[in-house]
Scaffold this motif. Structure first.
Motif, mmCIF file in Angstrom:
data_model
loop_
_atom_site.group_PDB
_atom_site.id
_atom_site.type_symbol
_atom_site.label_atom_id
_atom_site.label_comp_id
_atom_site.label_asym_id
_atom_site.label_seq_id
_atom_site.Cartn_x
_atom_site.Cartn_y
_atom_site.Cartn_z
ATOM 1 N N SER A 82 0.849 -1.190 0.000
ATOM 2 C CA SER A 82 0.000 0.000 0.000
ATOM 3 C C SER A 82 0.878 1.231 0.000
ATOM 4 C CB SER A 82 -0.908 0.009 1.235
ATOM 5 O OG SER A 82 -1.660 -1.190 1.323
ATOM 6 N N GLN A 83 0.446 2.236 -0.724
ATOM 7 C CA GLN A 83 1.267 3.441 -0.852
ATOM 8 C C GLN A 83 0.396 4.679 -0.880
ATOM 9 O OE1 GLN A 83 5.004 3.320 -3.230
ATOM 10 N NE2 GLN A 83 3.891 4.749 -4.536
ATOM 11 N N GLN A 84 0.849 5.698 -0.199
ATOM 12 C CA GLN A 84 0.154 6.982 -0.157
ATOM 13 C C GLN A 84 1.124 8.070 -0.588
ATOM 14 O OE1 GLN A 84 -1.099 8.684 3.735
ATOM 15 N NE2 GLN A 84 -3.187 8.391 2.963
ATOM 16 N N ALA A 85 0.609 9.071 -1.313
ATOM 17 C CA ALA A 85 1.496 10.107 -1.844
ATOM 18 C C ALA A 85 1.650 11.294 -0.903
ATOM 19 C CB ALA A 85 0.982 10.582 -3.199
ATOM 20 N N ALA A 86 0.596 11.669 -0.189
ATOM 21 C CA ALA A 86 0.665 12.846 0.685
ATOM 22 C C ALA A 86 -0.045 12.541 2.006
ATOM 23 C CB ALA A 86 0.029 14.050 -0.005
ATOM 24 N N PRO A 87 0.708 12.316 3.081
ATOM 25 C CA PRO A 87 2.176 12.257 3.118
ATOM 26 C C PRO A 87 2.688 10.981 2.480
ATOM 27 C CG PRO A 87 1.273 11.627 5.241
ATOM 28 C CD PRO A 87 0.107 12.066 4.401
ATOM 29 N N ALA A 88 3.931 11.020 2.027
ATOM 30 C CA ALA A 88 4.512 9.860 1.356
ATOM 31 C C ALA A 88 4.797 8.760 2.375
ATOM 32 C CB ALA A 88 5.799 10.265 0.642
ATOM 33 N N ARG A 89 4.208 7.596 2.182
ATOM 34 C CA ARG A 89 4.445 6.450 3.053
ATOM 35 C C ARG A 89 4.010 5.173 2.358
ATOM 36 N NH1 ARG A 89 -0.017 7.558 7.876
ATOM 37 N NH2 ARG A 89 -1.794 8.080 6.539
ATOM 38 N N SER A 90 4.630 4.070 2.752
ATOM 39 C CA SER A 90 4.350 2.773 2.143
ATOM 40 C C SER A 90 4.254 1.717 3.239
ATOM 41 C CB SER A 90 5.449 2.375 1.152
ATOM 42 O OG SER A 90 5.601 3.346 0.136
ATOM 43 N N VAL A 91 3.454 0.699 2.973
ATOM 44 C CA VAL A 91 3.309 -0.424 3.893
ATOM 45 C C VAL A 91 3.411 -1.713 3.088
ATOM 46 C CG1 VAL A 91 1.825 -1.601 5.557
ATOM 47 C CG2 VAL A 91 1.842 0.887 5.462
ATOM 48 N N TYR A 92 4.233 -2.636 3.575
ATOM 49 C CA TYR A 92 4.416 -3.941 2.946
ATOM 50 C C TYR A 92 3.961 -5.002 3.951
ATOM 51 C CZ TYR A 92 7.420 -0.847 0.267
ATOM 52 O OH TYR A 92 7.904 0.213 -0.471
ATOM 53 N N SER A 93 2.863 -5.672 3.643
ATOM 54 C CA SER A 93 2.269 -6.626 4.577
ATOM 55 C C SER A 93 2.411 -8.044 4.047
ATOM 56 C CB SER A 93 0.783 -6.308 4.799
ATOM 57 O OG SER A 93 0.608 -4.980 5.264
ATOM 58 N N GLY A 96 2.118 -12.678 9.037
ATOM 59 C CA GLY A 96 2.909 -12.611 10.256
ATOM 60 C C GLY A 96 3.652 -11.322 10.488
ATOM 61 N N GLY A 97 3.570 -10.354 9.564
ATOM 62 C CA GLY A 97 4.302 -9.116 9.801
ATOM 63 C C GLY A 97 4.055 -8.055 8.752
ATOM 64 N N ARG A 98 4.682 -6.919 8.963
ATOM 65 C CA ARG A 98 4.582 -5.810 8.010
ATOM 66 C C ARG A 98 5.744 -4.845 8.217
ATOM 67 N NH1 ARG A 98 -0.550 -2.233 10.046
ATOM 68 N NH2 ARG A 98 -1.559 -4.269 10.055
ATOM 69 N N LEU A 99 6.046 -4.089 7.171
ATOM 70 C CA LEU A 99 7.036 -3.014 7.231
ATOM 71 C C LEU A 99 6.358 -1.730 6.781
ATOM 72 C CD1 LEU A 99 10.038 -1.997 7.486
ATOM 73 C CD2 LEU A 99 10.229 -2.468 5.023
ATOM 74 N N MET A 100 6.467 -0.698 7.618
ATOM 75 C CA MET A 100 5.909 0.609 7.280
ATOM 76 C C MET A 100 7.058 1.611 7.123
ATOM 77 S SD MET A 100 2.564 0.683 9.815
ATOM 78 C CE MET A 100 3.431 0.041 11.251
ATOM 79 N N VAL A 101 7.057 2.352 6.029
ATOM 80 C CA VAL A 101 8.137 3.290 5.721
ATOM 81 C C VAL A 101 7.544 4.665 5.448
ATOM 82 C CG1 VAL A 101 10.098 3.781 4.224
ATOM 83 C CG2 VAL A 101 9.476 1.403 4.703
ATOM 84 N N ASP A 102 8.047 5.674 6.162
ATOM 85 C CA ASP A 102 7.655 7.060 5.885
ATOM 86 C C ASP A 102 8.852 7.959 6.146
ATOM 87 O OD1 ASP A 102 7.836 7.444 8.660
ATOM 88 O OD2 ASP A 102 5.688 7.195 8.958
ATOM 89 N N ALA A 103 8.630 9.251 6.089
ATOM 90 C CA ALA A 103 9.740 10.199 6.247
ATOM 91 C C ALA A 103 10.336 10.175 7.643
ATOM 92 C CB ALA A 103 9.252 11.613 5.910
ATOM 93 N N GLU A 104 9.617 9.635 8.618
ATOM 94 C CA GLU A 104 10.086 9.610 10.001
ATOM 95 C C GLU A 104 10.896 8.372 10.343
ATOM 96 O OE1 GLU A 104 9.657 12.272 11.867
ATOM 97 O OE2 GLU A 104 8.601 13.188 10.171
ATOM 98 N N GLY A 105 10.829 7.335 9.506
ATOM 99 C CA GLY A 105 11.579 6.125 9.801
ATOM 100 C C GLY A 105 10.932 4.878 9.232
ATOM 101 N N GLN A 106 11.445 3.719 9.646
ATOM 102 C CA GLN A 106 10.905 2.421 9.238
ATOM 103 C C GLN A 106 10.386 1.698 10.473
ATOM 104 O OE1 GLN A 106 13.824 0.152 7.100
ATOM 105 N NE2 GLN A 106 13.718 1.430 5.278
ATOM 106 N N THR A 107 9.170 1.204 10.375
ATOM 107 C CA THR A 107 8.551 0.479 11.481
ATOM 108 C C THR A 107 8.294 -0.954 11.047
ATOM 109 O OG1 THR A 107 7.446 2.489 12.248
ATOM 110 C CG2 THR A 107 6.610 0.394 13.092
#
Length: 247
Positions: A82-93, A96-107
């Protein structure tokens, strides 16, 4: 000269995931790009280099648009990007888990336990470390655009690599595909990747870092659900980012 493919080259998606593919022509013909072409000063066939560079640029363009893509992975499990443009962020699910990436860091979150456990880290600097979080996603069978881009760039630098191009239609989306083989000193020795006209990863088949990836787009929309960008409810969160000193 007869166009041939090296034995073992990944030429077609695996039937378990791609049985519903509808083949479509690419400029009316299959482009087979091997050592029969002229070679530039750096030892790379120009048409082959162009195809690899164009696909990498296509993936980059998609990083600036919102979308929600669902995938069928190896062993019949599901994954989402999943990806959003404003604010820019992405989620990879993935299961058993997921990775979230935005301008503030990786979760990164482990959702296979209750409550879920999440760790927030600062964005890595340029270089190999920049792909660390994405490599973790790949270990769960879901490949991401940054990993694919890295593989395409590796292929551009290796004159012995072979590339074949074709088109498919997947989940109603026209996509251009590259079959790449003969790589050395790379995360994958060969792979097949397809990218939609909008630059969204449509499919990937190959062994990346020892992990079998068999990924195919099943559904895509332009509006990702807002809920996918939220931390799992009740998650235990550890923030590893440097603390900002109080003024």
């Amino acid at each position: 000269m007869r166009n041939t493919a090296r034995p073992g080259t990944p030429r077609a998606p695996r039937p378990s995931v791609f049985r519903h593919l509808v083949l479509a022509p690419l400029l009316g013909a299959l482009l087979v790009l091997t050592g029969c072409q002229a070679i530039t000063d750096d030892g790379v066939a120009p048409d082959r280099a162009r195809l690899l560079a164009d696909m990498a640029a296509q993936l980059q363009r998609a990083s600036q648009r919102p979308y929600h893509a669902q995938y069928l992975l190896a062993d019949g499990v599901r994954g989402e990007i999943s990806q959003q443009a404003a604010p820019a962020r992405s989620v990879y699910s993935y299961p058993g888990g997921r990775l979230m990436v935005d301008a503030e860091g990786q979760t990164s979150c482990v959702t296979a336990v209750r409550p879920a456990r999440c760790q927030i880290r600062p964005l890595p600097g340029p270089g190999p470390a920049a792909l660390t979080g994405y490599h973790e996603v790949t270990r769960h069978g879901l490949v991401t655009a940054p990993i694919v881009t890295d593989l395409l760039q590796a292929a551009q630098l290796q004159s012995q690599a072979e590339v074949e191009a074709h088109d498919v239609t997947l989940a109603g989306q026209q996509a251009t595909c590259l079959d790449v083989s003969g790589l050395t000193d790379a995360e994958a020795g060969g792979f097949t990747v397809c990218v939609t006209a909008a630059g969204v990863l449509a499919s990937f088949t190959g062994v990346v870092g020892g992990v079998v990836v068999d990924q195919a787009l099943t559904r895509i929309s332009a509006s990702p659900p807002a809920a996918v960008f939220a931390l799992p409810e009740g998650a235990r969160v550890v923030d590893h980012r440097p603390k900002t000193p109080a003024p």
